[in-house]
Design an enzyme around this catalytic site. Structure first.
Site, mmCIF file in Angstrom:
data_model
loop_
_atom_site.group_PDB
_atom_site.id
_atom_site.type_symbol
_atom_site.label_atom_id
_atom_site.label_comp_id
_atom_site.label_asym_id
_atom_site.label_seq_id
_atom_site.Cartn_x
_atom_site.Cartn_y
_atom_site.Cartn_z
ATOM 1 N N PRO A 8 0.815 -1.222 0.000
ATOM 2 C CA PRO A 8 0.000 0.000 0.000
ATOM 3 C C PRO A 8 0.847 1.270 0.000
ATOM 4 O O PRO A 8 0.468 2.277 -0.613
ATOM 5 C CB PRO A 8 -0.833 -0.123 1.279
ATOM 6 C CG PRO A 8 -0.936 -1.597 1.512
ATOM 7 C CD PRO A 8 0.399 -2.139 1.101
ATOM 8 N N TYR A 9 1.983 1.235 0.675
ATOM 9 C CA TYR A 9 2.889 2.386 0.684
ATOM 10 C C TYR A 9 3.420 2.635 -0.729
ATOM 11 O O TYR A 9 3.480 3.780 -1.186
ATOM 12 C CB TYR A 9 4.039 2.127 1.659
ATOM 13 C CG TYR A 9 5.149 3.153 1.619
ATOM 14 C CD1 TYR A 9 4.969 4.419 2.162
ATOM 15 C CD2 TYR A 9 6.384 2.849 1.047
ATOM 16 C CE1 TYR A 9 5.990 5.367 2.128
ATOM 17 C CE2 TYR A 9 7.409 3.789 1.012
ATOM 18 C CZ TYR A 9 7.202 5.037 1.548
ATOM 19 O OH TYR A 9 8.203 5.971 1.513
ATOM 20 N N TYR A 10 3.789 1.566 -1.425
ATOM 21 C CA TYR A 10 4.271 1.709 -2.792
ATOM 22 C C TYR A 10 3.188 2.247 -3.719
ATOM 23 O O TYR A 10 3.464 3.054 -4.614
ATOM 24 C CB TYR A 10 4.805 0.370 -3.317
ATOM 25 C CG TYR A 10 6.273 0.186 -3.056
ATOM 26 C CD1 TYR A 10 7.217 0.710 -3.929
ATOM 27 C CD2 TYR A 10 6.733 -0.489 -1.930
ATOM 28 C CE1 TYR A 10 8.576 0.565 -3.698
ATOM 29 C CE2 TYR A 10 8.082 -0.637 -1.681
ATOM 30 C CZ TYR A 10 9.003 -0.112 -2.567
ATOM 31 O OH TYR A 10 10.352 -0.244 -2.330
#
Length: 214
Positions: A128-130
């Site tokens: 999700p961060y990516y």
């Protein structure tokens, strides 16, 4: 050049602020969200500005007013939930792009994540961060700003070597946060990096030489 550092209280941001303070021709503005953080910078002779990435674009544009460049070094951190990943790493970053445009600032440098441009190479544990970094970068690239996107490898809390490797398809690696801050400082006035996006890890070239080859 007056430079607003978004996320100035973070580990990379704080080092960049101090590098800017020490280098002729630059004046850092430390953007933070807490009064005590602002006071700490003010006590060091560094101008702070209070603003929150969850605030409005207008509030951010006001915080950027008078600056010549914006560097985004903020992050939600590993201890927060996916809501903050969306609100800070994606929407917060996107709002600073809009705010820079609104404030009439053309120069913008983004700290992204290693291989954020290539879904095939994303770390599943922090996918999700990516996703957030990928689409924040895309919005920046679609803007009218003179942007540079810096995608560092695994971040280390150790003294930097001043030696890096920069490229688009380089092997995975790590880099000291201090060296990331040095790269940010170097690219700020390097017009050859306008419109560039690249990965960076520890390497053999000096920061100056590596940036000059972009």
């Amino acid at each position: 050049m007056k430079v607003t550092v978004v996320g100035a209280n973070g580990q990379i941001g704080k080092q960049l602020v101090h590098f800017l303070k020490e280098k002729d021709g630059y004046t850092p503005i430390a953007m933070v969200r807490k009064e005590e953080q602002a006071d700490a910078f003010a006590n060091e002779g560094i101008e702070p500005v209070l603003a929150n990435l969850e605030g409005s674009v207008d509030e951010l544009a006001k915080a950027f007013s008078g600056s010549d460049a914006v560097v985004f070094t903020a992050g939600s951190g590993g201890s927060t939930g996916l809501d903050k990943t969306l609100l800070i790493d994606l929407d917060g970053a996107a709002k600073t792009v809009e705010a820079a445009e609104k404030a009439g600032i053309s120069r913008y440098v983004m700290v992204s994540a290693f291989q954020a441009d290539d879904r095939e190479n994303w770390n599943d544990e922090i996918r999700p961060y990516y996703v957030a970094k990928h689409y924040a970068d895309k919005m920046l690239m679609a803007s009218g700003l003179d942007y540079t996107i810096v995608r560092p490898g695994g971040l280390l809390n150790e003294s930097g070597s001043g030696k890096v490797k920069i490229g688009d398809n380089i092997e995975p690696g790590s880099i000291a946060r201090e060296d990331v801050a040095k790269v940010l400082l170097e690219v700020l006035s390097a017009e050859n990096t306008y419109g560039a996006a690249f990965d960076v890890i520890a390497g053999e070239d000096s920061v100056e030489d590596a940036v000059s080859k972009i």
